[in-house]
Design a protein around this motif. Structure first.
Motif, PDB file in Angstrom:
ATOM      1  N   ARG A 138       0.832  -1.217   0.000  1.00 57.88           N
ATOM      2  CA  ARG A 138       0.000   0.000   0.000  1.00 57.88           C
ATOM      3  C   ARG A 138       0.861   1.258   0.000  1.00 57.88           C
ATOM      4  N   ILE A 139       1.902   1.258   0.832  1.00 60.24           N
ATOM      5  CA  ILE A 139       2.697   2.473   0.988  1.00 60.24           C
ATOM      6  C   ILE A 139       3.530   2.753  -0.262  1.00 60.24           C
ATOM      7  N   LEU A 140       4.139   1.713  -0.796  1.00 63.14           N
ATOM      8  CA  LEU A 140       5.031   1.930  -1.946  1.00 63.14           C
ATOM      9  C   LEU A 140       4.252   2.279  -3.206  1.00 63.14           C
ATOM     10  N   ALA A 141       2.918   2.074  -3.176  1.00 68.86           N
ATOM     11  CA  ALA A 141       2.077   2.479  -4.312  1.00 68.86           C
ATOM     12  C   ALA A 141       1.806   3.988  -4.291  1.00 68.86           C
ATOM     13  N   ARG A 142       2.131   4.651  -3.154  1.00 65.82           N
ATOM     14  CA  ARG A 142       1.876   6.091  -3.046  1.00 65.82           C
ATOM     15  C   ARG A 142       2.903   6.886  -3.841  1.00 65.82           C
ATOM     16  N   ASN A 143       2.506   8.112  -4.210  1.00 67.06           N
ATOM     17  CA  ASN A 143       3.457   9.027  -4.865  1.00 67.06           C
ATOM     18  C   ASN A 143       4.548   9.433  -3.885  1.00 67.06           C
ATOM     19  N   ASN A 144       5.696   9.788  -4.397  1.00 63.17           N
ATOM     20  CA  ASN A 144       6.815  10.304  -3.585  1.00 63.17           C
ATOM     21  C   ASN A 144       7.253   9.357  -2.476  1.00 63.17           C
ATOM     22  N   MET A 145       7.038   8.046  -2.641  1.00 64.91           N
ATOM     23  CA  MET A 145       7.442   7.128  -1.578  1.00 64.91           C
ATOM     24  C   MET A 145       8.524   6.200  -2.100  1.00 64.91           C
ATOM     25  N   SER A 146       9.598   6.080  -1.318  1.00 61.27           N
ATOM     26  CA  SER A 146      10.676   5.163  -1.684  1.00 61.27           C
ATOM     27  C   SER A 146      10.890   4.224  -0.503  1.00 61.27           C
ATOM     28  N   GLU A 147      11.591   3.132  -0.739  1.00 60.75           N
ATOM     29  CA  GLU A 147      11.902   2.183   0.344  1.00 60.75           C
ATOM     30  C   GLU A 147      12.627   2.916   1.481  1.00 60.75           C
ATOM     31  N   GLN A 148      13.560   3.814   1.101  1.00 57.95           N
ATOM     32  CA  GLN A 148      14.381   4.528   2.087  1.00 57.95           C
ATOM     33  C   GLN A 148      13.513   5.443   2.964  1.00 57.95           C
ATOM     34  N   LYS A 149      12.599   6.177   2.321  1.00 55.62           N
ATOM     35  CA  LYS A 149      11.716   7.085   3.053  1.00 55.62           C
ATOM     36  C   LYS A 149      10.788   6.280   3.965  1.00 55.62           C
ATOM     37  N   LEU A 150      10.293   5.167   3.424  1.00 50.46           N
ATOM     38  CA  LEU A 150       9.402   4.306   4.218  1.00 50.46           C
ATOM     39  C   LEU A 150      10.120   3.803   5.464  1.00 50.46           C
ATOM     40  N   ASP A 151      11.353   3.346   5.304  1.00 45.37           N
ATOM     41  CA  ASP A 151      12.099   2.827   6.458  1.00 45.37           C
ATOM     42  C   ASP A 151      12.317   3.915   7.509  1.00 45.37           C
ATOM     43  N   ALA A 152      12.561   5.159   7.060  1.00 41.14           N
ATOM     44  CA  ALA A 152      12.750   6.279   8.004  1.00 41.14           C
ATOM     45  C   ALA A 152      11.453   6.548   8.771  1.00 41.14           C
ATOM     46  N   ILE A 153      10.308   6.468   8.077  1.00 47.04           N
ATOM     47  CA  ILE A 153       9.009   6.697   8.736  1.00 47.04           C
ATOM     48  C   ILE A 153       8.732   5.583   9.743  1.00 47.04           C
ATOM     49  N   LEU A 154       8.955   4.336   9.318  1.00 47.04           N
ATOM     50  CA  LEU A 154       8.677   3.193  10.206  1.00 47.04           C
ATOM     51  C   LEU A 154       9.578   3.221  11.444  1.00 47.04           C
ATOM     52  N   ALA A 155      10.791   3.730  11.284  1.00 46.03           N
ATOM     53  CA  ALA A 155      11.720   3.793  12.426  1.00 46.03           C
ATOM     54  C   ALA A 155      11.202   4.727  13.521  1.00 46.03           C
ATOM     55  N   ARG A 156      10.390   5.722  13.126  1.00 48.10           N
ATOM     56  CA  ARG A 156       9.827   6.675  14.106  1.00 48.10           C
ATOM     57  C   ARG A 156       8.583   6.127  14.789  1.00 48.10           C
ATOM     58  N   GLN A 157       7.972   5.089  14.190  1.00 53.78           N
ATOM     59  CA  GLN A 157       6.699   4.594  14.715  1.00 53.78           C
ATOM     60  C   GLN A 157       6.929   3.356  15.591  1.00 53.78           C
ATOM     61  N   MET A 158       6.131   3.269  16.643  1.00 53.32           N
ATOM     62  CA  MET A 158       6.194   2.083  17.495  1.00 53.32           C
ATOM     63  C   MET A 158       5.846   0.852  16.656  1.00 53.32           C
ATOM     64  N   PRO A 159       6.536  -0.286  16.865  1.00 49.79           N
ATOM     65  CA  PRO A 159       6.220  -1.474  16.066  1.00 49.79           C
ATOM     66  C   PRO A 159       4.749  -1.880  16.199  1.00 49.79           C
ATOM     67  N   ASP A 160       4.193  -2.367  15.095  1.00 50.92           N
ATOM     68  CA  ASP A 160       2.779  -2.753  15.043  1.00 50.92           C
ATOM     69  C   ASP A 160       2.430  -3.762  16.141  1.00 50.92           C
ATOM     70  N   ALA A 161       3.307  -4.740  16.364  1.00 52.66           N
ATOM     71  CA  ALA A 161       3.014  -5.788  17.365  1.00 52.66           C
ATOM     72  C   ALA A 161       2.835  -5.174  18.754  1.00 52.66           C
ATOM     73  N   GLU A 162       3.667  -4.173  19.060  1.00 51.44           N
ATOM     74  CA  GLU A 162       3.569  -3.520  20.369  1.00 51.44           C
ATOM     75  C   GLU A 162       2.269  -2.721  20.483  1.00 51.44           C
ATOM     76  N   LYS A 163       1.890  -2.035  19.394  1.00 52.02           N
ATOM     77  CA  LYS A 163       0.628  -1.282  19.405  1.00 52.02           C
ATOM     78  C   LYS A 163      -0.555  -2.226  19.635  1.00 52.02           C
ATOM     79  N   ARG A 164      -0.544  -3.349  18.917  1.00 49.40           N
ATOM     80  CA  ARG A 164      -1.669  -4.301  19.053  1.00 49.40           C
ATOM     81  C   ARG A 164      -1.768  -4.829  20.478  1.00 49.40           C
TER      82      ARG A 164
END
Length: 199
Positions: A138-164
């Motif tokens: 879903r994310i990589l289908a967005r405009n202006n999104m690269s693997e590198q940018k995605l990894d930087a965003i995910l690094a700022r977010q709490m892991p999904d398993a912990e949120k659940r």
């Protein structure tokens, strides 16, 4: 009134879930939409002063601002110090209006709810999730999104398993809208009977 905090990592289907809560007649506060609003108005001078070149034609250039802050935790904190106090007023007005309307439940849609201690300001937390494969797709289908940018965003977010694990309710968006609508009905039934938890 019971306040549900709606959150989930990028690409999990949180915006769609928020729309379905609204479709069910629930007042929904959208933190991202409010950021869009202040990026075209009151936040512009402060952001330009802190991040020269991040605005154009009288509004914040989100893509440019993102480039300036995405890999710099100190810059992100500086940006949050500008934006969060401005958002607070909109948030409080939304809750007052929802309370006045007699709504039994209101939803605040906040992407970084756990990361900013927002779970202490709501009565229960709803976490939206999907599989890691669907998320990346879903994310990589967005405009202006690269693997590198995605990894930087995910690094700022709490892991999904912990949120659940910390959530009161989990909504899985992997199987289309029907199951999400059914889960929302179930959550609203339960939320209406909950005791208020926030201070």
């Amino acid at each position: 009134m019971i306040i549900l905090g709606l959150t989930g990592s990028i690409g999990m289907g949180k915006s769609t879930t928020a729309k379905l809560f609204a479709e069910a007649g629930v007042p929904v506060y959208d933190a991202d939409a409010t950021v869009h609003l202040i990026y075209q108005g009151e936040a512009v001078p402060a952001i330009e002063a802190a991040f020269p070149g991040a605005t154009a034609a009288g509004k914040v250039d989100r893509a440019r601002l993102s480039e300036l802050v995405v890999h710099d935790p100190a810059a992100i904190r500086r940006l949050e110090q500008i934006v969060h106090p401005m958002l607070r007023g909109y948030h409080q007005k939304f809750l007052a209006d929802a309370e006045r309307s007699g709504a039994p439940v209101a939803v605040v849609d906040v992407p970084l709810l756990y990361e900013t201690g927002g779970e202490n300001r709501v009565d229960a937390v709803v976490v939206v999730t999907t599989t890691p494969e669907i998320q990346r797709q879903r994310i990589l289908a967005r405009n202006n999104m690269s693997e590198q940018k995605l990894d930087a965003i995910l690094a700022r977010q709490m892991p999904d398993a912990e949120k659940r694990e910390r959530a009161d309710f989990v909504v899985d968006t992997s199987h289309g809208l029907g199951p999400v609508r059914a889960r929302i009905r179930d959550i609203l039934d339960q939320a209406a009977k909950m005791p208020r938890r926030r201070p």
